[in-house]
Write a protein that holds these residues in place. Structure first.
Motif, PDB file in Angstrom:
ATOM      1  N   GLU A 107      -0.424  -6.172  -7.515  1.00 15.46           N
ATOM      2  CA  GLU A 107      -1.651  -6.273  -6.741  1.00 15.46           C
ATOM      3  C   GLU A 107      -1.952  -7.727  -6.395  1.00 15.46           C
ATOM      4  O   GLU A 107      -2.960  -8.303  -6.798  1.00 15.46           O
ATOM      5  CB  GLU A 107      -2.828  -5.637  -7.499  1.00 15.46           C
ATOM      6  CG  GLU A 107      -2.721  -4.127  -7.581  1.00 15.46           C
ATOM      7  CD  GLU A 107      -4.025  -3.488  -7.994  1.00 15.46           C
ATOM      8  OE1 GLU A 107      -5.077  -4.126  -7.846  1.00 15.46           O
ATOM      9  OE2 GLU A 107      -3.996  -2.351  -8.477  1.00 15.46           O
ATOM     10  N   GLY A 159      -2.814   4.710   1.288  1.00 10.92           N
ATOM     11  CA  GLY A 159      -4.142   4.124   1.359  1.00 10.92           C
ATOM     12  C   GLY A 159      -4.591   3.409   0.105  1.00 10.92           C
ATOM     13  O   GLY A 159      -5.714   2.909   0.046  1.00 10.92           O
ATOM     14  N   GLU A 160      -3.725   3.328  -0.923  1.00 12.29           N
ATOM     15  CA  GLU A 160      -4.085   2.675  -2.176  1.00 12.29           C
ATOM     16  C   GLU A 160      -3.121   1.515  -2.442  1.00 12.29           C
ATOM     17  O   GLU A 160      -1.927   1.590  -2.126  1.00 12.29           O
ATOM     18  CB  GLU A 160      -4.008   3.670  -3.343  1.00 12.29           C
ATOM     19  CG  GLU A 160      -4.937   4.866  -3.205  1.00 12.29           C
ATOM     20  CD  GLU A 160      -6.404   4.486  -3.348  1.00 12.29           C
ATOM     21  OE1 GLU A 160      -6.670   3.443  -4.006  1.00 12.29           O
ATOM     22  OE2 GLU A 160      -7.263   5.217  -2.825  1.00 12.29           O
ATOM     23  N   ARG A 161      -3.654   0.450  -3.029  1.00 11.41           N
ATOM     24  CA  ARG A 161      -2.805  -0.675  -3.403  1.00 11.41           C
ATOM     25  C   ARG A 161      -1.867  -0.267  -4.533  1.00 11.41           C
ATOM     26  O   ARG A 161      -2.230   0.503  -5.415  1.00 11.41           O
ATOM     27  CB  ARG A 161      -3.646  -1.869  -3.866  1.00 11.41           C
ATOM     28  CG  ARG A 161      -4.313  -2.631  -2.744  1.00 11.41           C
ATOM     29  CD  ARG A 161      -4.940  -3.912  -3.301  1.00 11.41           C
ATOM     30  NE  ARG A 161      -5.784  -4.542  -2.308  1.00 11.41           N
ATOM     31  CZ  ARG A 161      -6.481  -5.648  -2.517  1.00 11.41           C
ATOM     32  NH1 ARG A 161      -6.435  -6.236  -3.718  1.00 11.41           N
ATOM     33  NH2 ARG A 161      -7.235  -6.175  -1.571  1.00 11.41           N
ATOM     34  N   MET A 176       0.840  -1.189   0.000  1.00 13.26           N
ATOM     35  CA  MET A 176       0.000   0.000   0.000  1.00 13.26           C
ATOM     36  C   MET A 176       0.884   1.251   0.000  1.00 13.26           C
ATOM     37  O   MET A 176       2.014   1.247   0.499  1.00 13.26           O
ATOM     38  CB  MET A 176      -0.901   0.025   1.239  1.00 13.26           C
ATOM     39  CG  MET A 176      -1.710  -1.234   1.489  1.00 13.26           C
ATOM     40  SD  MET A 176      -3.078  -1.446   0.343  1.00 13.26           S
ATOM     41  CE  MET A 176      -4.190  -0.153   0.918  1.00 13.26           C
TER      42      MET A 176
END
Length: 276
Positions: free
Chosen positions: A71, A65-67, A62
């Motif tokens: 993924e 807050g985002e991958r 991360m």
């Protein structure tokens, strides 16, 4: 009193909504790991090697807050803990530590429960979460190894569990679990007790099978007295006369359901009442 300490205790479990863990990734600064799976190993001292704890945390990379790529779930290893580990992971390791004394374990549980509810552990009143900690510490397997060994009386058990068997091992010297298997270390005496428990269970199953073979199954009868059986082929289910029947009856009906208990087997209480 004999104190038995597991050489290695490995705990694996999934987690959800856990805080992101800072990790070091080459050429990828500011990466954190959103945990999905945790594995913690506790190794007891062996010779000159001291006790130590390590962990493997599986999760997604991360940033902000985002991958980020890739993924997919990644593994990160933490050694020689829990001191120096990220705070959340260190608390997880201390929570399950088999060598922790009751007072320390109680406080670890209170902290984990408080933080899960959004409260600051440092601001708790002395009575907060005490009953919750008592309930958790009373669960099977939560007692320290020395206390479990002091009980002494419990022995291995083998019991039926659905289509298989459940093996209960009260004392182990080694435990290593994987998704697909488990390796368990036992003393010679515990292995003998497990053999005896398994033999007793197998003898019971053999006795039950023999009893079923020696007890002839009652053949259901039609109201005409001939044997009938359930039709399981195409069309609506129902009763049919068994192959070989030469009865003129064309309406196979179960004698017991029609009150004709004179054609029932000896297992029918109503048939006994009719003098059979």
């Amino acid at each position: 009193m004999t104190i038995r300490t597991p050489r290695c205790l490995k705990i694996r479990y999934r987690v959800a909504d856990a805080p992101e863990v800072p990790v070091e990734v080459y050429n990828a600064p500011d990466i954190t790991l959103a945990p999905t799976f945790v594995e913690i190993r506790y190794l007891a001292p062996l010779g000159v090697q001291p006790a130590f704890v390590d962990a493997t945390v599986t999760g997604y990379w991360m940033r902000g807050g985002e991958r980020v790529q890739p993924e997919k779930e990644m593994l990160h290893h933490f050694k020689n803990g829990p001191d120096g580990w990220p705070e959340w992971l260190a608390a997880e390791a201390r929570l399950h530590d088999p060598q922790a004394d009751d007072a320390a374990r109680r406080e670890q549980i209170r902290r984990a429960l408080a933080e899960a509810d959004g409260f600051n552990y440092e601001h708790l009143e002395p009575h907060d979460y005490q009953r919750h900690a008592d309930a958790i510490l009373a669960l099977p397997g939560m007692q320290p190894p020395a206390e479990r060994a002091a009980g002494g009386a419990e022995q291995p058990r083998v019991t039926v569990d659905g289509d298989g068997f459940l093996v209960h091992l009260p004392e182990v010297t080694y435990l290593d679990t994987q998704v697909w298997a488990v390796d368990v270390g036992l003393t010679v005496e515990a292995l003998r007790q497990l053999r005896d428990a398994a033999d007793a269970q197998l003898r019971r199953l053999a006795d039950e099978a023999q009893q079923q073979r020696s007890t002839p199954a009652a053949s259901p009868r039609c109201i005409c007295g001939d044997r009938i059986e359930r039709w399981t082929g195409p069309g609506d289910p129902g009763w049919i006369h068994s192959p070989g029947s030469d009865t003129p009856c064309t309406d196979a009906r179960l004698a017991h359901d029609e009150g004709e208990h004179c054609f029932c087997g000896p297992e029918c209480a109503d048939a006994a009442g009719e003098g059979r």
